[in-house]
Design an enzyme around this catalytic site. Structure first.
Site, PDB file in Angstrom:
ATOM      1  CG  HIS A   1     -49.835  19.783  -7.634  1.00 44.88           C
ATOM      2  ND1 HIS A   1     -49.341  21.034  -7.929  1.00 44.88           N
ATOM      3  CD2 HIS A   1     -48.574  19.032  -7.447  1.00 44.88           C
ATOM      4  CE1 HIS A   1     -47.934  20.836  -8.275  1.00 44.88           C
ATOM      5  NE2 HIS A   1     -47.517  19.557  -7.961  1.00 44.88           N
TER       6      HIS A   1
ATOM      7  CG  HIS B   1      -0.744   2.447  -4.321  1.00 40.01           C
ATOM      8  ND1 HIS B   1      -0.871   2.168  -5.595  1.00 40.01           N
ATOM      9  CD2 HIS B   1      -1.360   1.303  -3.792  1.00 40.01           C
ATOM     10  CE1 HIS B   1      -1.276   0.924  -5.940  1.00 40.01           C
ATOM     11  NE2 HIS B   1      -1.725   0.622  -4.652  1.00 40.01           N
TER      12      HIS B   1
ATOM     13  CD  GLN C   1      -3.182   0.535  -0.194  1.00 41.45           C
ATOM     14  OE1 GLN C   1      -3.360  -0.518  -0.238  1.00 41.45           O
ATOM     15  NE2 GLN C   1      -3.417   1.470  -1.006  1.00 41.45           N
TER      16      GLN C   1
ATOM     17  CG  ASP D   1      -4.834  -3.447  -5.594  1.00 41.81           C
ATOM     18  OD1 ASP D   1      -5.851  -2.949  -5.117  1.00 41.81           O
ATOM     19  OD2 ASP D   1      -3.769  -3.278  -4.872  1.00 41.81           O
TER      20      ASP D   1
ATOM     21  CD  GLU E   1      -8.545   2.729  -1.378  1.00 43.09           C
ATOM     22  OE1 GLU E   1      -8.582   2.642  -2.653  1.00 43.09           O
ATOM     23  OE2 GLU E   1      -7.485   3.056  -0.792  1.00 43.09           O
ATOM     24  CG  HIS E   2      -7.765  -1.517  -0.291  1.00 48.94           C
ATOM     25  ND1 HIS E   2      -7.016  -0.461  -0.535  1.00 48.94           N
ATOM     26  CD2 HIS E   2      -8.042  -2.089  -1.184  1.00 48.94           C
ATOM     27  CE1 HIS E   2      -7.031   0.029  -1.764  1.00 48.94           C
ATOM     28  NE2 HIS E   2      -7.849  -0.935  -2.421  1.00 48.94           N
TER      29      HIS E   2
END
Length: 437
Positions: free
Chosen positions: A421, A263, A260, A362, A328-329
């Site tokens: 209406h 990245h 991770q 991924d 996220e993960h």
């Protein structure tokens, strides 16, 4: 070096700091720059796109250079290995198989009193996919964005991606795009690419939905054009949170944290563990694996600023902290991951067991890797087929059905002070000539 924390209150403070890591004082200045880019592209079209591509990316292009040609697309197949092509095709198949299970189905229900209700799902006409590029290549991101659009039967799928220094687009990206069903590719990146997709230019068509990750300028551009077009999400730097017990392998845990961190310098890598010995082993193993790491500098920076280990008293306590962070993960490297899953409420993607590293998600497990970040997993989900579709409500009342509810509708229209209406119902059930007495 990875920090180890033992106190829950300190852990919560650190997790909140990491979650808020994108909220810096430079965002306001950057947003003003992006706003100017959007305005210029909207007014000047290709001319502004080319101007900002030269200013920001030092790329001098002509309008005819923007679209990747058919000959470039054909040549890309000769520039990738058979092993890579096979891997792309395998990933395509697995991702498509998964997303075909997610296609929303139109439905019609015939109810009592001759009332028909339903939903009708249809794809958007054009989807714009932003694929990061320049110094790196992300064919997996092409697949994860394009295949759900293809499954949704979007008639026109368009990619924008910044070219490399030689003005070419990475051949793996071009091959992945063709395998995934993309129709057009344009060599442009940054906020100017998002603007071109949102507003359209002489060369780049206006789209209905924009998806795909990018840097802070791309993210801000997506935020500012939302409403003119739909977007998938405002993705921030990536993050992983691992919950591990004494059965976890420290070598594997360290590799997953570094996977991770490599990245981006702002990527977050967090371990929550019930085993203090494992925590120390992981610290040592991270340092060992960082020696001679090809992306050493940025990986070390991410670990130093946004790496964290928390020793907790129980797996339930770890789950509670994880839910506060909403990663996220989320990896569950514990003896019984399915039992722990019962305590998890918020996560973009959950990887269960010691043989399921995030990398399988991924690349080719099937579920999408475009996921909610920075705590947004509390309310958001992964990119999917639904991102490229919308539904229309279907409603049909027979004269008899309208008669059954006319009185209730009229009562509600009077309560809201909307006489026409009420008239629109009363004239149908009592005759056009009836006047209010």
């Amino acid at each position: 070096m990875l920090r180890i924390i033992n106190q829950r209150s300190e852990a919560l403070t650190e997790l909140r700091r990491i979650c808020d890591r994108t909220h810096d004082e430079q965002v306001v200045h950057k947003e003003a720059t992006v706003q100017q880019v959007l305005q210029d592209v909207r007014r000047k079209g290709d001319r502004a796109v080319l101007h900002y591509t030269e200013e920001f990316d030092q790329q001098i292009l002509k309008p005819e250079d923007l679209r990747v040609s058919g000959s470039e697309l054909d040549a890309a197949y000769q520039q990738v290995s058979k092993e890579l092509l096979d891997a792309i095709r395998l990933a395509c198949q697995k991702i498509e198989d998964f997303h075909r299970q997610r296609v929303p189905k139109s439905w019609v229900q015939f109810g009592d009193h001759e009332v028909v209700l339903g939903k009708r799902y249809t794809p958007v006409d054009r989807a714009g996919l932003y694929i990061p590029g320049g110094k790196a290549a992300y064919p997996s991101t092409v697949l994860m964005n394009a295949i759900p659009a293809k499954v949704a039967k979007v008639p026109r799928i368009i990619i924008t991606t910044p070219p490399g220094a030689d003005k070419t687009v990475n051949p793996a990206v071009l091959v992945a795009a063709q395998e995934a069903g993309v129709h057009e590719i344009y060599r442009v990146g940054g906020a100017q690419a998002i603007a071109a997709l949102a507003y359209g230019t002489e060369t780049i068509p206006k789209v209905d939905v924009i998806t795909g990750p990018g840097n802070i300028y791309v993210t801000l551009a997506k935020k500012l054009v939302y409403g003119t077009v739909g977007i998938d999400s405002l993705a921030g730097p990536s993050e992983v949170l691992i919950i591990a017990d004494a059965t976890a392998n420290p070598v594997h845990v360290a590799a997953d944290l570094l996977a991770q961190a490599e990245h981006d310098p702002m990527a977050a890598a967090i371990l929550l563990t019930t085993d203090a010995g494992l925590a120390q082993q992981v610290v040592s193993e991270v340092e060992r694996q960082l020696v001679n790491h090809p992306r050493n500098l940025l990986t070390e920076k991410a670990i130093a600023h946004y790496g964290l280990i928390v020793v907790v008293e129980s797996l339930e306590a770890a789950a509670e902290l994880s839910n506060e962070f909403a990663p996220e993960h989320l990896e569950l490297e514990v003896e019984d991951p399915w039992a722990l899953l019962e305590h998890i409420r918020h996560a973009g993607a959950i990887f269960l067991g010691s043989s399921t590293p995030e990398a399988v998600g991924d690349y080719l497990a099937g579920p999408n890797h475009t996921l909610p970040t920075s705590g947004s997993a509390r309310y958001a989900s992964a990119l999917g087929v639904e991102t490229f579709m919308k539904y229309s409500s279907l409603i049909q009342y027979s004269p008899n059905a309208l008669q059954q509810v006319a009185s209730a509708i009229e009562t509600l229209t009077k309560a809201e002070g909307l006489p026409s209406h009420g008239d629109s119902v009363r004239f149908r059930v009592r005759g056009n000539s009836e006047q209010e007495t």
